[in-house]
Motif scaffolding. Structure first.
Motif, PDB file in Angstrom:
ATOM      1  N   MET A 150      23.811  51.880  35.737  1.00 29.61           N
ATOM      2  CA  MET A 150      24.863  51.306  34.904  1.00 29.61           C
ATOM      3  C   MET A 150      25.334  49.976  35.479  1.00 29.61           C
ATOM      4  N   LEU A 151      25.429  49.002  34.616  1.00 25.77           N
ATOM      5  CA  LEU A 151      25.857  47.680  35.085  1.00 25.77           C
ATOM      6  C   LEU A 151      27.318  47.707  35.502  1.00 25.77           C
ATOM      7  N   ARG A 152      27.579  47.159  36.638  1.00 25.59           N
ATOM      8  CA  ARG A 152      28.971  47.011  37.067  1.00 25.59           C
ATOM      9  C   ARG A 152      29.367  45.557  36.818  1.00 25.59           C
ATOM     10  N   ILE A 153      30.339  45.397  35.952  1.00 28.22           N
ATOM     11  CA  ILE A 153      30.712  44.057  35.489  1.00 28.22           C
ATOM     12  C   ILE A 153      32.152  43.764  35.896  1.00 28.22           C
ATOM     13  N   LEU A 154      32.364  42.598  36.473  1.00 31.61           N
ATOM     14  CA  LEU A 154      33.708  42.188  36.875  1.00 31.61           C
ATOM     15  C   LEU A 154      34.107  40.949  36.065  1.00 31.61           C
ATOM     16  N   VAL A 155      35.313  40.954  35.546  1.00 23.16           N
ATOM     17  CA  VAL A 155      35.812  39.779  34.836  1.00 23.16           C
ATOM     18  C   VAL A 155      37.068  39.290  35.556  1.00 23.16           C
ATOM     19  N   CYS A 156      37.048  38.035  35.980  1.00 22.67           N
ATOM     20  CA  CYS A 156      38.177  37.468  36.713  1.00 22.67           C
ATOM     21  C   CYS A 156      39.068  36.717  35.730  1.00 22.67           C
ATOM     22  N   SER A 213      39.679  32.376  46.009  1.00 21.09           N
ATOM     23  CA  SER A 213      38.337  32.954  45.893  1.00 21.09           C
ATOM     24  C   SER A 213      38.106  33.970  47.006  1.00 21.09           C
ATOM     25  N   TYR A 214      38.589  33.664  48.196  1.00 21.30           N
ATOM     26  CA  TYR A 214      38.449  34.609  49.323  1.00 21.30           C
ATOM     27  C   TYR A 214      39.232  35.896  49.034  1.00 21.30           C
ATOM     28  N   SER A 215      40.470  35.737  48.587  1.00 19.92           N
ATOM     29  CA  SER A 215      41.333  36.897  48.348  1.00 19.92           C
ATOM     30  C   SER A 215      40.761  37.810  47.268  1.00 19.92           C
ATOM     31  N   ILE A 216      40.328  37.198  46.168  1.00 18.89           N
ATOM     32  CA  ILE A 216      39.817  38.002  45.050  1.00 18.89           C
ATOM     33  C   ILE A 216      38.523  38.713  45.443  1.00 18.89           C
ATOM     34  N   ALA A 217      37.644  37.998  46.144  1.00 18.10           N
ATOM     35  CA  ALA A 217      36.379  38.623  46.531  1.00 18.10           C
ATOM     36  C   ALA A 217      36.640  39.785  47.489  1.00 18.10           C
ATOM     37  N   MET A 218      37.563  39.596  48.429  1.00 20.52           N
ATOM     38  CA  MET A 218      37.863  40.664  49.379  1.00 20.52           C
ATOM     39  C   MET A 218      38.445  41.887  48.654  1.00 20.52           C
ATOM     40  N   ALA A 219      39.335  41.634  47.701  1.00 24.54           N
ATOM     41  CA  ALA A 219      39.963  42.737  46.973  1.00 24.54           C
ATOM     42  C   ALA A 219      38.950  43.428  46.073  1.00 24.54           C
ATOM     43  N   ALA A 220      38.084  42.662  45.420  1.00 25.20           N
ATOM     44  CA  ALA A 220      37.108  43.243  44.489  1.00 25.20           C
ATOM     45  C   ALA A 220      36.140  44.150  45.239  1.00 25.20           C
ATOM     46  N   GLN A 221      35.794  43.756  46.436  1.00 28.75           N
ATOM     47  CA  GLN A 221      34.793  44.511  47.182  1.00 28.75           C
ATOM     48  C   GLN A 221      35.303  45.861  47.695  1.00 28.75           C
ATOM     49  N   LEU A 222      36.594  46.096  47.550  1.00 27.88           N
ATOM     50  CA  LEU A 222      37.118  47.428  47.876  1.00 27.88           C
ATOM     51  C   LEU A 222      36.474  48.482  46.980  1.00 27.88           C
ATOM     52  N   ASP A 223      36.102  48.060  45.780  1.00 28.51           N
ATOM     53  CA  ASP A 223      35.495  48.987  44.818  1.00 28.51           C
ATOM     54  C   ASP A 223      33.978  48.859  44.776  1.00 28.51           C
ATOM     55  N   GLY A 224      33.393  48.281  45.794  1.00 28.39           N
ATOM     56  CA  GLY A 224      31.933  48.186  45.831  1.00 28.39           C
ATOM     57  C   GLY A 224      31.406  46.881  45.269  1.00 28.39           C
ATOM     58  N   GLU A 225      30.108  46.872  44.990  1.00 27.23           N
ATOM     59  CA  GLU A 225      29.437  45.649  44.569  1.00 27.23           C
ATOM     60  C   GLU A 225      29.408  45.548  43.037  1.00 27.23           C
ATOM     61  N   TYR A 226      29.328  44.337  42.549  1.00 22.59           N
ATOM     62  CA  TYR A 226      29.190  44.115  41.105  1.00 22.59           C
ATOM     63  C   TYR A 226      27.856  43.430  40.810  1.00 22.59           C
ATOM     64  N   ASP A 227      27.314  43.748  39.637  1.00 19.21           N
ATOM     65  CA  ASP A 227      26.053  43.125  39.226  1.00 19.21           C
ATOM     66  C   ASP A 227      26.307  41.785  38.549  1.00 19.21           C
ATOM     67  N   LEU A 228      27.345  41.765  37.724  1.00 13.00           N
ATOM     68  CA  LEU A 228      27.657  40.562  36.973  1.00 13.00           C
ATOM     69  C   LEU A 228      29.142  40.249  37.112  1.00 13.00           C
ATOM     70  N   ILE A 229      29.446  38.987  37.318  1.00  8.67           N
ATOM     71  CA  ILE A 229      30.833  38.559  37.448  1.00  8.67           C
ATOM     72  C   ILE A 229      31.058  37.445  36.430  1.00  8.67           C
ATOM     73  N   PHE A 230      32.109  37.597  35.632  1.00 11.23           N
ATOM     74  CA  PHE A 230      32.390  36.614  34.594  1.00 11.23           C
ATOM     75  C   PHE A 230      33.695  35.883  34.886  1.00 11.23           C
ATOM     76  N   CYS A 231      33.692  34.567  34.632  1.00 10.30           N
ATOM     77  CA  CYS A 231      34.905  33.762  34.763  1.00 10.30           C
ATOM     78  C   CYS A 231      35.011  32.853  33.551  1.00 10.30           C
ATOM     79  N   GLY A 232      36.245  32.470  33.212  1.00  4.60           N
ATOM     80  CA  GLY A 232      36.429  31.420  32.225  1.00  4.60           C
ATOM     81  C   GLY A 232      35.997  30.103  32.845  1.00  4.60           C
ATOM     82  N   LYS A 233      35.811  29.110  32.014  1.00  4.78           N
ATOM     83  CA  LYS A 233      35.293  27.836  32.508  1.00  4.78           C
ATOM     84  C   LYS A 233      36.309  27.122  33.388  1.00  4.78           C
ATOM     85  N   GLU A 234      37.554  27.171  32.994  1.00  2.00           N
ATOM     86  CA  GLU A 234      38.615  26.581  33.819  1.00  2.00           C
ATOM     87  C   GLU A 234      39.941  27.152  33.357  1.00  2.00           C
ATOM     88  N   SER A 235      40.980  26.929  34.180  1.00  2.00           N
ATOM     89  CA  SER A 235      42.287  27.429  33.794  1.00  2.00           C
ATOM     90  C   SER A 235      43.072  26.331  33.094  1.00  2.00           C
TER      91      SER A 235
END
Lengths: 332, 263
Positions: free
Chosen positions: B1-7, B99-121
């Motif tokens: 199953m794909l693990r997908i993260l959306v920031c 970017s460091y904070s979010i990646a560290m927090a996301a990895q608490l739940d393991g690895e993701y296959d696909l990560i999606f972001c908006g183009k800019e804020s």
């Protein structure tokens, strides 16, 4: 390592299909000015094959040196090869600043190598100031949707990385230096590190309507425009032999393509005639305009756009547009 | 199953920000906080992938506790679960520290296959987060993704179209891969009533700095941010241009027309 250990400002020379991207020359000219103030050297950095004729243009912008990198991995752009390249080069040569044109690829790798180096990266500055006391570059840019100007610095770390939009600075060569040092580096990127493969490339079908950067006349609609009124502005642009453009909120409304968005996070324009209808005059829009004659139409007499215009009319935008169309059709 | 993260990010609606003419400061009171518009397109792309290939869509955001509302909006549109990274220690972060904070927090739940972001804020508008997050995740990246053509989970690759200056590339990228999404082909999803009800009840996981083992406090928040904003100032307004007022629109436009023709 203290920041005084870092010297020289770099400009990435982006070459596509044997041609230098104009933003590279614009950045060389602007960085030349900064280097004259800071007493540093200006170095152009390129990877892969660069024709001599293109390098000649770079030299005319007053570079003190060229750092030319060869090796496998630069035949086409990849995030991995360019991130690795600039990481390694910065570690070896320790430049104080690296300027990268905010092209699709420049914006792709510059923040990434800055992150790998754990240094700061700024984007879309519209003005660069060298502060001789702190020896930092002040990146000045509109913030919060253009309501305010922000000065951004990277006071502790080096290099200071900045991506800059094409058209922000002028290509105004100051002439060749007596000596231009050429450094050749070989720095191949191992094929297994590259994790994207190019399967296909299709050039855009040239839609001239979407290419506003060189248009001599621009009719620009702002957020005041009603959806149903759009055709009349298109007609006005056609009658004036110009092109239709818009502000960010209009592109956000998906009324027009974001390729027609003028300003800081869009296209920089330099028309002879600019007519803004229902444009409020946010800084991030007006910094994108270098117009011969600037005309503004808005119902709000206090709209900041009137501070940027040569001539303004305080009135309903549609009524003014209709009247202009009528006059143009009469050829009066 | 794909693990997908959306920031995603909650931002002030900058179009409603005003400057205090006396102090030159931004007036933030009363300005609504909204989901960054382009993040809705990133979510839409992630949901398209889930619909076609299966998978689980996790949201992550960093911000004050109130950013929860942006997450609920995305849950209502179809995301499965949400993580809110919130702690004063994360405040005042630039893109590097974020970017460091979010990646560290996301990895608490393991690895993701696909990560999606908006183009800019909408507010910072640096457009840097995608590439910097990809670096943190050690992922391949496709910035300016126009369309996702295929995801092959078994072969661990994704095929996508990327918008570049003057054309469109078709790329094959290895997983894990981070994609920043152009809005063109992925319009924001409109939540239905069922989605809204589900989102209301959904449990949102909160992560503070103390919850992340090995987190380097020197790399988060203000201390971890190499870029600083030493000052802000109101844009310098040039002198007002000449306002044409000839008494009627017809007369004023006629005057304007003669001026344009004369130039």
């Amino acid at each position: 390592m203290g920041k005084s250990e870092y010297r020289d400002m770099w400009v990435y020379l982006e070459v596509n299909g044997g041609k230098l991207h104009p933003v590279s020359l614009e950045l060389c000219c602007e960085a030349r000015r900064l280097c004259d103030e800071s007493g540093e050297r200006l170095i152009g950095v390129a990877a892969g094959a660069v024709p001599e004729s293109e390098l000649a243009q770079v030299k005319e912008c007053g570079v003190d040196g060229l750092l030319l990198v060869s090796g496998s991995g630069y035949e086409r752009y990849s995030t991995e090869a360019y991130t690795r390249l600039f990481t390694e080069l910065c570690r070896k040569y320790r430049p104080s600043a690296v300027f990268v044109g905010a092209t699709a690829n420049g914006r792709d790798f510059a923040p990434r190598f800055a992150a790998r180096l754990e240094t700061g990266c700024t984007s879309d500055a519209t003005e660069l100031i060298y502060n001789p006391e702190s020896r930092d570059i002040e990146f000045v840019e509109p913030a919060a949707g253009g309501k305010i100007m922000a000065v951004i610095t990277i006071p502790e770390l080096r290099p200071q990385v900045g991506t800059i939009r094409p058209g922000t600075f002028k290509h105004a060569p100051t002439g060749r230096r007596e000596v231009v040092e050429v450094i050749n580096e070989t720095l191949p990127c191992p094929a297994e590190e590259i994790r994207t493969r190019l399967l296909d490339y299709k050039a855009d079908e040239r839609d001239a309507e979407l290419d506003i950067s060189d248009s001599e006349t621009i009719v620009c609609v702002g957020n005041g425009v009603k959806d149903e009124s759009l055709p009349k502005y298109r007609e006005l642009a056609a009658l004036l032999g110009g092109k239709l453009a818009c502000t960010r909120p209009v592109a956000d409304r998906e009324l027009l393509s974001n390729k027609l968005q003028v300003g800081q996070s869009g296209v920089m324009i330099k028309p002879k005639l600019y007519l803004g209808f229902g444009v409020s005059g946010a800084v991030n829009h007006v910094t994108g305009i270098d117009a011969g004659t600037f005309i503004a139409v808005n119902t709000d007499p206090d709209a900041p756009i009137f501070n940027y215009c040569d001539y303004g009319i305080v009135a309903d935008m549609d009524a003014v547009c209709d009247e202009l169309i009528a006059l143009l059709k009469r050829g009066a | 199953m794909l693990r997908i993260l959306v920031c995603v990010k909650q931002v002030p609606d900058v179009d409603q920000l005003r400057m205090d003419p006396e102090t030159g400061n931004l007036i933030r009171e009363g300005v609504p906080a909204i989901l960054n518009p382009l993040d809705a397109n990133a979510l839409s792309a992630a949901l398209s992938v889930k619909e076609e290939y299966g998978g689980e869509v996790t949201l992550i955001t960093m911000g004050p506790p109130a950013a929860e509302s942006a997450l609920r909006e995305c849950l209502a549109a179809g995301a499965d679960r949400a993580v809110l990274v919130t702690d004063r220690a994360f405040g005042n972060a630039d893109t590097l520290a974020t970017s460091y904070s979010i990646a560290m927090a996301a990895q608490l739940d393991g690895e993701y296959d696909l990560i999606f972001c908006g183009k800019e804020s909408l507010d910072g508008a640096t457009g840097q987060m995608g590439a910097q997050l990809a670096e943190r995740f050690g992922a391949a990246q496709v910035t300016g993704t126009l369309k996702i053509e295929q995801v092959d989970e078994a072969a661990r690759v994704i095929r996508a179209q990327r918008e570049v200056d003057g054309g469109v590339e078709t790329l094959e990228a290895e997983l894990p891969c981070l994609l920043t999404i152009e809005k063109k082909n992925y319009p924001a999803r409109i939540p239905n009533l069922k989605g809204k009800l589900r989102a209301k009840k959904a449990e949102i996981k909160t992560v503070s700095s103390a919850d992340i083992p090995g987190l380097d406090l020197g790399r988060i928040g203000d201390p971890g941010s190499p870029t600083k904003v030493p000052r802000m100032f109101p844009p310098e307004l040039p002198e007002r241009g000449e306002i044409i007022d000839e008494g009627s629109i017809e007369a004023s436009v006629a005057k304007l027309y003669s001026l344009i023709k004369g130039e």
